[in-house]
Design a protein around this motif. Structure first.
Motif, PDB file in Angstrom:
ATOM      1  N   SER A  77      25.758  16.851 -20.988  1.00  0.00           N
ATOM      2  CA  SER A  77      25.157  16.006 -22.016  1.00  0.00           C
ATOM      3  C   SER A  77      23.675  15.836 -21.702  1.00  0.00           C
ATOM      4  O   SER A  77      23.211  16.166 -20.608  1.00  0.00           O
ATOM      5  CB  SER A  77      25.838  14.640 -22.045  1.00  0.00           C
ATOM      6  N   LEU A  78      22.916  15.309 -22.644  1.00  0.00           N
ATOM      7  CA  LEU A  78      21.485  15.097 -22.436  1.00  0.00           C
ATOM      8  C   LEU A  78      21.230  14.176 -21.243  1.00  0.00           C
ATOM      9  O   LEU A  78      20.342  14.425 -20.430  1.00  0.00           O
ATOM     10  CB  LEU A  78      20.844  14.518 -23.702  1.00  0.00           C
ATOM     11  N   ASP A  79      22.026  13.108 -21.137  1.00  0.00           N
ATOM     12  CA  ASP A  79      21.857  12.168 -20.025  1.00  0.00           C
ATOM     13  C   ASP A  79      22.197  12.820 -18.685  1.00  0.00           C
ATOM     14  O   ASP A  79      21.494  12.622 -17.684  1.00  0.00           O
ATOM     15  CB  ASP A  79      22.727  10.925 -20.226  1.00  0.00           C
ATOM     16  N   GLN A  80      23.281  13.592 -18.672  1.00  0.00           N
ATOM     17  CA  GLN A  80      23.674  14.278 -17.439  1.00  0.00           C
ATOM     18  C   GLN A  80      22.629  15.309 -17.027  1.00  0.00           C
ATOM     19  O   GLN A  80      22.298  15.440 -15.854  1.00  0.00           O
ATOM     20  CB  GLN A  80      25.032  14.961 -17.628  1.00  0.00           C
ATOM     21  N   ALA A  82      19.447  15.228 -17.723  1.00  0.00           N
ATOM     22  CA  ALA A  82      18.271  14.502 -17.229  1.00  0.00           C
ATOM     23  C   ALA A  82      18.473  14.061 -15.788  1.00  0.00           C
ATOM     24  O   ALA A  82      17.546  14.119 -14.970  1.00  0.00           O
ATOM     25  CB  ALA A  82      17.992  13.298 -18.123  1.00  0.00           C
ATOM     26  N   GLU A  83      19.681  13.645 -15.463  1.00  0.00           N
ATOM     27  CA  GLU A  83      19.993  13.206 -14.098  1.00  0.00           C
ATOM     28  C   GLU A  83      19.830  14.359 -13.104  1.00  0.00           C
ATOM     29  O   GLU A  83      19.201  14.220 -12.047  1.00  0.00           O
ATOM     30  CB  GLU A  83      21.442  12.696 -14.051  1.00  0.00           C
ATOM     31  N   ASN A  86      16.080  15.394 -12.778  1.00  0.00           N
ATOM     32  CA  ASN A  86      15.296  14.476 -11.948  1.00  0.00           C
ATOM     33  C   ASN A  86      15.609  14.640 -10.463  1.00  0.00           C
ATOM     34  O   ASN A  86      14.738  14.448  -9.615  1.00  0.00           O
ATOM     35  CB  ASN A  86      15.547  13.029 -12.373  1.00  0.00           C
ATOM     36  N   TYR A 114      11.578   6.339 -10.807  1.00  0.00           N
ATOM     37  CA  TYR A 114      12.692   6.530 -11.745  1.00  0.00           C
ATOM     38  C   TYR A 114      13.855   7.273 -11.104  1.00  0.00           C
ATOM     39  O   TYR A 114      14.803   7.650 -11.790  1.00  0.00           O
ATOM     40  CB  TYR A 114      12.205   7.301 -12.977  1.00  0.00           C
ATOM     41  N   ALA A 116      17.209   8.108  -8.936  1.00  0.00           N
ATOM     42  CA  ALA A 116      18.501   7.415  -8.812  1.00  0.00           C
ATOM     43  C   ALA A 116      18.627   6.668  -7.496  1.00  0.00           C
ATOM     44  O   ALA A 116      19.303   5.630  -7.419  1.00  0.00           O
ATOM     45  CB  ALA A 116      19.633   8.429  -8.954  1.00  0.00           C
TER      46      ALA A 116
END
Length: 234
Positions: A77-80, A82-83, A86, A114, A116
């Motif tokens: 997914s887009l969020d995954q 991005a994680e 980063n 930003y 994690a």
């Protein structure tokens, strides 16, 4: 034993309109191992930037499989995405992409703020200072980008890309906005980083700089021109 950082298998990318289907990439197979220094070159429109965007999880492929350090990332997914981006990837852009209102320190620190892991202030200061020392700019830590030359700005951008200790640096035309002397200095920094163990994949239109890489990949019309130097994913 070699460790695969990026593995691309049969990667394709096409764009569709009502009347036309354009294939930007066709069956790209490539493995980049830990410690590699890879250059990707070819004429304008051959698919270099599209390939780098897919490798950097800024775009998705239309077909094929892509893995980063053995983890399949093709269908995230887009969020995954991005994680993973980063945590695993450091970017260096032609246009530097520094924030003029921030100091050199704060520009380099930005990815850590930003991250994690949420490092504390002391850890951020230590890491930023280390990375600026690697690019020879620790004495400019309080300056703003507009107080620096283009070559110095690009070296700040390299420090920013390094600060999270990514698995790979993806470098897009790092000398495109620089004169030849500044460009040579930036390439010297990249070469020294690779000799120290940093994995680098660089898009460049300059054959002199492409030849500095140990593995040279040439693209034409969205396909890799095979050569003995290219590592093919299996």
């Amino acid at each position: 034993m070699t460790t695969a950082i990026l593995t691309l298998k049969n990667i394709g990318k096409f764009f569709e309109t009502e009347e036309l289907e354009t294939h930007a990439l066709k069956s790209i197979n490539l493995t980049i191992n830990k410690g590699d220094y890879v250059s990707i070159s070819g004429p304008s429109g051959c698919g270099k930037s599209t390939l780098l965007s897919i490798m950097g999880l800024l775009d998705v492929s239309s077909s094929g499989e892509y893995a980063i350090e053995g983890v399949k990332v093709t269908d995230l997914s887009l969020d995954q995405a991005a994680e993973v981006r980063n945590a695993k990837i450091g970017f260096i852009f032609q246009s530097f992409n520094l924030i003029d209102e921030l100091s050199v320190f704060d520009n380099v620190a930005l990815p850590l703020r930003y991250h994690a892991d949420k490092p504390n202030g002391a850890t951020i200061k230590k890491r930023v200072t280390e990375c600026l020392e690697k690019v020879g700019l620790s004495h400019r830590i309080s300056h703003k980008p507009n107080q620096l030359s283009g070559g110095q700005q690009q070296r700040v951008a390299i420090a920013r890309a390094l600060v999270t200790n990514p698995a790979v640096l993806l470098v897009d035309e790092p000398t495109g906005n620089l004169d030849s002397k500044s460009g040579d200095q930036v390439m010297e920094v990249l070469e020294q980083l690779n000799k120290a163990g940093t994995t680098i994949c660089m898009v460049t239109h300059d054959p002199r700089y492409a030849d500095m890489a140990r593995t040279k990949v040439q693209l034409l019309d969205g396909s890799i021109l095979q050569s003995p130097a290219v590592k093919i994913a299996s």
